[in-house]
Design a protein around this motif. Structure first.
Motif, PDB file in Angstrom:
ATOM      1  N   ARG A  73       0.826  -1.204   0.000  1.00 20.39           N
ATOM      2  CA  ARG A  73       0.000   0.000   0.000  1.00 20.39           C
ATOM      3  C   ARG A  73       0.862   1.256   0.000  1.00 20.39           C
ATOM      4  NH1 ARG A  73      -5.028  -1.681   4.086  1.00 20.39           N
ATOM      5  NH2 ARG A  73      -6.321  -2.625   2.448  1.00 20.39           N
ATOM      6  N   LEU A  76       1.921   1.898  -3.457  1.00 24.29           N
ATOM      7  CA  LEU A  76       0.837   2.516  -4.223  1.00 24.29           C
ATOM      8  C   LEU A  76       0.782   4.019  -3.961  1.00 24.29           C
ATOM      9  CD1 LEU A  76      -2.271   0.135  -3.924  1.00 24.29           C
ATOM     10  CD2 LEU A  76      -1.141   0.850  -6.035  1.00 24.29           C
ATOM     11  N   ASP A  82       1.314   0.972  -9.797  1.00 29.23           N
ATOM     12  CA  ASP A  82      -0.009   1.465 -10.187  1.00 29.23           C
ATOM     13  C   ASP A  82      -1.136   0.664  -9.565  1.00 29.23           C
ATOM     14  OD1 ASP A  82       0.892   3.518 -12.147  1.00 29.23           O
ATOM     15  OD2 ASP A  82       1.695   1.747 -13.184  1.00 29.23           O
ATOM     16  N   LEU A  83      -0.901  -0.605  -9.342  1.00 30.73           N
ATOM     17  CA  LEU A  83      -1.871  -1.466  -8.665  1.00 30.73           C
ATOM     18  C   LEU A  83      -1.117  -2.505  -7.869  1.00 30.73           C
ATOM     19  CD1 LEU A  83      -3.044  -4.329 -10.841  1.00 30.73           C
ATOM     20  CD2 LEU A  83      -2.220  -2.344 -12.079  1.00 30.73           C
ATOM     21  N   ALA A  84      -1.780  -3.062  -6.872  1.00 27.13           N
ATOM     22  CA  ALA A  84      -1.165  -4.068  -6.017  1.00 27.13           C
ATOM     23  C   ALA A  84      -2.073  -5.282  -5.935  1.00 27.13           C
ATOM     24  CB  ALA A  84      -0.907  -3.507  -4.617  1.00 27.13           C
ATOM     25  N   ILE A  99      -6.746   4.322  -0.521  1.00 27.24           N
ATOM     26  CA  ILE A  99      -6.652   3.037  -1.214  1.00 27.24           C
ATOM     27  C   ILE A  99      -8.046   2.530  -1.560  1.00 27.24           C
ATOM     28  CG2 ILE A  99      -5.913   0.629  -1.042  1.00 27.24           C
ATOM     29  CD1 ILE A  99      -3.563   2.497  -1.148  1.00 27.24           C
ATOM     30  N   GLU A 210      -5.842  -3.726  -5.646  1.00 27.48           N
ATOM     31  CA  GLU A 210      -5.995  -2.383  -5.097  1.00 27.48           C
ATOM     32  C   GLU A 210      -5.263  -1.363  -5.953  1.00 27.48           C
ATOM     33  OE1 GLU A 210      -6.690  -2.836  -0.330  1.00 27.48           O
ATOM     34  OE2 GLU A 210      -4.612  -2.601  -0.990  1.00 27.48           O
ATOM     35  N   CYS A 211      -5.770  -0.135  -5.926  1.00 26.65           N
ATOM     36  CA  CYS A 211      -5.077   0.980  -6.550  1.00 26.65           C
ATOM     37  C   CYS A 211      -5.367   2.236  -5.730  1.00 26.65           C
ATOM     38  CB  CYS A 211      -5.489   1.157  -8.016  1.00 26.65           C
ATOM     39  SG  CYS A 211      -7.181   1.685  -8.261  1.00 26.65           S
ATOM     40  N   ARG A 212      -4.770   3.357  -6.120  1.00 31.08           N
ATOM     41  CA  ARG A 212      -5.039   4.606  -5.412  1.00 31.08           C
ATOM     42  C   ARG A 212      -6.486   5.021  -5.643  1.00 31.08           C
ATOM     43  NH1 ARG A 212      -0.048   4.888  -7.490  1.00 31.08           N
ATOM     44  NH2 ARG A 212      -0.762   5.864  -9.425  1.00 31.08           N
TER      45      ARG A 212
END
Length: 336
Positions: A73, A76, A82-84, A99, A210-212
């Motif tokens: 995180r 990110l 850009d994504l996790a 997030i 996940e992403c921002r």
């Protein structure tokens, strides 16, 4: 399916832990990104607190939820990725500022498996056999089966855990089926455990993307989402989140979507056990999937019923009178 959100991004950087399982899971998501969004990907390996703890042989304190997540995180939020991609069961149940959970792809089989010497099943292992696990949930349910097994605490990756069986340190270990399947080692499992014997962890077998929260990419990543999986894990995790406010005992939960007479229905079952497995509260319930809030409502309702039945007292004394001793074939209480 490219658009303004991908303008100037010829490659999406996919954050992942460094383990074989984590990178395999991340590559699975990366392949979905390439296929459905039409953009190249690059895996970026991040070392987490949980990985450092495992490498040092330091025991995790309490639940491991969250210890593998923070560094990804952070990557990110700082724009390193850009994504996790996470194992969804590792995610804390509370939201993280900045997030967004953008997608939950189709789930692997969430059940647990046994890897045992000589290809034995749990029922075939002699009393006193050593069965390794690092999970209080698995340990409690192993004790509850009443097979006279000695449950021993182990840690490490899949190779390390299975290696303890091959080296004779354990007679068997219990692992997530999904992990073995993803790294192509499912043939090493000697038994797949029925959820009646062992309910999985909430979210087991599912991945979280996940992403921002302020990144327009969040809308495009919805193309990776599987609605049935998302509803199931939302119900399970809402059960967990509600229970976490009232108890700290081991918890198992599993939700499944089935076609009912009037459309899709969600069936959810959960168990809360004492650490030694001698006491348990089990409940199940179902509800039609009429709208996105139905899954969360079902999970919260079932958790409250578990608490009302004494789940919050399982890790404290005195022993509550309305909690029953579980058996291998114990009957769950179903809501009408």
């Amino acid at each position: 399916m490219t658009g303004p959100a991908l303008t100037g991004r010829r490659t999406l950087r996919v954050g992942t832990r460094r383990s074989l399982l984590a990178t395999t899971q991340a590559e699975h998501v990366a392949a979905l990104v390439r296929d459905r969004l039409g953009v190249d990907t690059e895996l970026v390996e991040i070392t987490t607190d949980g990985d450092r703890s495992q490498a040092a042989g330091t025991p995790l304190r309490g639940s491991s939820t969250g210890v593998f997540v923070g560094a990804l995180r952070d990557a990110l939020l700082t724009g390193e990725v850009d994504l996790a991609v996470h194992s969804l069961k590792d995610l804390p149940t509370y939201p993280e500022a900045g997030i967004a959970l953008a997608a939950v792809p189709e789930r692997e089989d969430p059940r647990d498996v046994v890897v045992a010497r000589d290809g034995l099943t749990l029922g075939e292992l002699p009393a006193g056999s050593k069965v390794g696990t690092g999970s209080p949930r698995r340990a409690a349910q192993l004790h509850a089966l009443g097979l006279g097994l000695e449950v021993v605490a182990i840690r490490g990756n899949v190779d390390t855990r299975i290696g303890k069986v091959r080296a004779g340190e354990c007679d068997a270990v219990v692992l997530a089926r999904a992990g073995l399947a993803r790294i192509g080692r499912l043939d090493e499992a000697s038994e797949v455990l029925d959820p009646l014997q062992m309910l999985p962890a909430p979210g087991q077998g599912a991945l979280a993307v996940e992403c921002r929260a302020d990144d327009p990419l969040v809308d495009l990543l919805a193309a990776l989402d599987d609605p049935a999986t998302h509803a199931a894990v939302l119900a399970e995790r809402t059960t967990l989140a509600t229970l976490e406010g009232g108890c700290s005992a081991p918890i198992g939960a599993l939700a499944e979507v089935a076609e009912g007479e009037d459309g899709p229905e969600l069936w959810l079952r959960a168990v809360v056990l004492s650490e030694d497995g001698t006491l348990a509260v089990r409940r199940s319930a179902s509800a039609p999937l009429t709208d996105p809030s139905a899954a969360a409502h079902l999970g919260a309702q079932l958790a409250q019923e578990l608490l009302d039945e004494g789940a919050g007292q399982l890790d404290s004394a005195p022993e509550p009178s309305n909690i029953t001793e579980p058996a291998a074939g114990s009957t769950e209480v179903h809501n009408a």
